[in-house]
Design a protein around this motif. Structure first.
Motif, mmCIF file in Angstrom:
data_model
loop_
_atom_site.group_PDB
_atom_site.id
_atom_site.type_symbol
_atom_site.label_atom_id
_atom_site.label_comp_id
_atom_site.label_asym_id
_atom_site.label_seq_id
_atom_site.Cartn_x
_atom_site.Cartn_y
_atom_site.Cartn_z
ATOM 1 N N ALA A 44 0.838 -1.204 0.000
ATOM 2 C CA ALA A 44 0.000 0.000 0.000
ATOM 3 C C ALA A 44 0.871 1.251 0.000
ATOM 4 C CB ALA A 44 -0.929 -0.006 1.212
ATOM 5 N N ARG A 101 2.235 1.938 -3.445
ATOM 6 C CA ARG A 101 1.236 2.556 -4.328
ATOM 7 C C ARG A 101 1.083 4.034 -4.020
ATOM 8 N NH1 ARG A 101 -4.272 -0.537 -4.711
ATOM 9 N NH2 ARG A 101 -4.604 0.973 -6.377
ATOM 10 N N LEU A 104 -6.891 2.049 1.379
ATOM 11 C CA LEU A 104 -5.485 1.990 0.997
ATOM 12 C C LEU A 104 -4.614 2.709 2.037
ATOM 13 C CD1 LEU A 104 -3.481 1.002 -1.156
ATOM 14 C CD2 LEU A 104 -3.840 3.177 -2.349
ATOM 15 N N ASP A 131 -4.523 0.515 5.051
ATOM 16 C CA ASP A 131 -3.639 -0.626 4.823
ATOM 17 C C ASP A 131 -2.176 -0.234 4.961
ATOM 18 O OD1 ASP A 131 -5.791 -2.284 4.389
ATOM 19 O OD2 ASP A 131 -5.536 -2.383 2.197
#
Length: 163
Positions: free
Chosen positions: A96, A99, A156, A159
């Protein structure tokens, strides 16, 4: 099949064999104990990867194992394969965070506020941005992260352990 053979290497040959209708099961038997060969052989569909120093009884066991529909890897190869999987597999939080690393500093501020459940108006007040600017940031960061909804962005952030 050996990895290195005269004429055509074993990986290329295995790939061609395994694409054919009624393909045989392929076990690689080689002295070349390199991870890239193991990965490529398995990716191509080989069901075994053994080293030439495998004792004869174990070779017979491997052939029987493969014939019954199972796979067979040399113990040393299996140990390394498991080790590389365990060490390379990022945790959910790491994945996560990776990203989220694509976001600009301002988008990061916006997504963190969004993850706290703030509306566009509330985010704007907190970050001293107009509501249309916040809306543009939210749209851009959702697109950048390949997300469809604000709640996915919040998950997200959660996470990544950043909320």
């Amino acid at each position: 099949m050996d990895v290195r053979m005269p004429g055509m290497d074993g990986l290329t040959t295995a790939g061609r064999l395994l694409r054919a209708a009624g393909a045989p099961k392929v076990v690689m038997l080689t002295t070349f104990d390199l991870d890239e060969y193991v990965h490529e052989a398995l990716r191509l569909g080989a069901v075994g990867f053994l080293l030439k120093d495998t004792p004869p009884r174990e070779l017979i066991t491997a052939v029987r194992t493969v014939a019954t529909g199972n796979a067979m890897l040399s113990p040393a190869v299996l140990k390394r394969l498991i080790g590389s999987f365990v060490h390379k597999a990022p945790s959910r939080a790491e994945a996560a965070r990776e990203r989220l690393a694509a976001l600009t500093a301002r988008e990061d501020d916006v997504i963190r506020a969004l993850a706290r459940g703030l509306s566009n108006a509330e985010i704007g007040r907190e970050l001293k941005l107009s509501e249309p600017t916040v809306k543009a940031h939210v749209s851009r960061l959702l697109a950048k992260l390949g997300l469809a909804y604000r709640v996915q962005a919040a998950i997200l952030v959660h996470d990544a352990d950043l909320s």
